[in-house]
Design a protein around this motif. Sequence first.
Motif, short mmCIF file in Angstrom:
data_model
loop_
_atom_site.label_atom_id
_atom_site.label_comp_id
_atom_site.label_asym_id
_atom_site.label_seq_id
_atom_site.Cartn_x
_atom_site.Cartn_y
_atom_site.Cartn_z
N THR A 63 44.80 48.43 39.63
CA THR A 63 43.72 47.53 39.27
C THR A 63 44.28 46.42 38.40
O THR A 63 45.04 46.68 37.47
N ASP A 64 43.95 45.18 38.76
CA ASP A 64 44.43 44.01 37.99
C ASP A 64 45.95 43.96 37.92
O ASP A 64 46.53 43.75 36.84
N GLU A 91 46.10 51.48 47.21
CA GLU A 91 44.72 51.08 46.94
C GLU A 91 44.77 50.04 45.82
O GLU A 91 45.16 50.36 44.69
N GLU A 93 42.81 46.79 43.77
CA GLU A 93 41.62 46.03 43.43
C GLU A 93 42.01 44.92 42.47
O GLU A 93 42.71 45.15 41.49
N ARG A 94 41.57 43.71 42.80
CA ARG A 94 41.92 42.50 42.04
C ARG A 94 43.43 42.33 41.94
O ARG A 94 43.99 42.06 40.86
N THR A 119 44.44 49.49 51.24
CA THR A 119 43.08 49.00 51.04
C THR A 119 43.14 47.97 49.93
O THR A 119 43.64 48.23 48.84
N ARG A 121 40.95 44.94 47.82
CA ARG A 121 39.61 44.45 47.48
C ARG A 121 39.69 43.36 46.40
O ARG A 121 40.50 43.46 45.47
N ASP A 122 38.84 42.34 46.56
CA ASP A 122 38.68 41.31 45.52
C ASP A 122 40.02 40.75 45.06
O ASP A 122 40.29 40.64 43.86
N SER A 123 40.86 40.39 46.01
CA SER A 123 42.23 40.00 45.69
C SER A 123 42.51 38.56 46.11
O SER A 123 41.79 37.98 46.93
N ASP A 156 36.67 41.01 50.71
CA ASP A 156 36.34 40.06 49.65
C ASP A 156 37.59 39.45 49.01
O ASP A 156 37.73 39.39 47.79
N SER A 157 38.49 38.95 49.84
CA SER A 157 39.77 38.44 49.34
C SER A 157 40.06 37.07 49.90
O SER A 157 39.51 36.65 50.93
#
Length: 231
Positions: A63-64, A91, A93-94, A119, A121-123, A156-157
């Motif tokens: 994450t991040d 996996e 995210e961001r 996977t 997301r939001d990247s 969402d990337s």
Amino acid sequence: EDLAFQIAWQLDEDATASIRDLTLRPAEDGLRVRGGLLELQRVALEGAKQFGLSINGGRVVATDLAIRGTVARQDSGIATGLFMNRGAVGEFERLLIEDSVGDAIALDSYQLKTATTITLRDSVIRDIRASFFDGDLADDASGLSVTNGSHARVFDSRFERIEHSAIFASSSSLEAERLVLDGDGIATARGAQVGGSCDQEPCYRFTDSQFLDHGGGGLVAYENFGGPVVP
């Protein structure tokens, strides 16, 4: 904290590790994972040579995570921000990958029984350039390269200012929703089928995605391409 190493970190089979709130500036590769489980939160990998994060088996949950400024080795011209192989699972995210040469993300499952999977997301993947060796092209710049039976799910990337293909897929499976692609769009190869249900390979499905004008094709296909892009 800011740390510099020859190799930032290596995680081997059956090990478990967690890294948080750290900036790593390795002299060579960034993080190497060869099995086990690695959890990353608010970690930055800057200026690595060849690989920012290399996952050859095992699982990474991040994450991040930021991977910036990955450069090619002088003896090969090859570089990848995030490389996954040998049935690895990722996996993210961001995730942010920027200002790098070669592929930003590359997945491969050549001659493997277990697929390498990601996977995302939001990247954001941006400012990715081709690499050269002795004046010749060494590695095209793709935002995401999915090959040889690998699986990718991206949601969402954004892929921005990619010198070659925003996404390249070959003999693989790719499911994407709500993407913005700024590059030469999608390049598919070897019997690619875009659209419909992903109940067999190869299959590439895009939903609610936007292709920006970059002077190239919104969809580039090779070798027996067929099928619509899902709107």
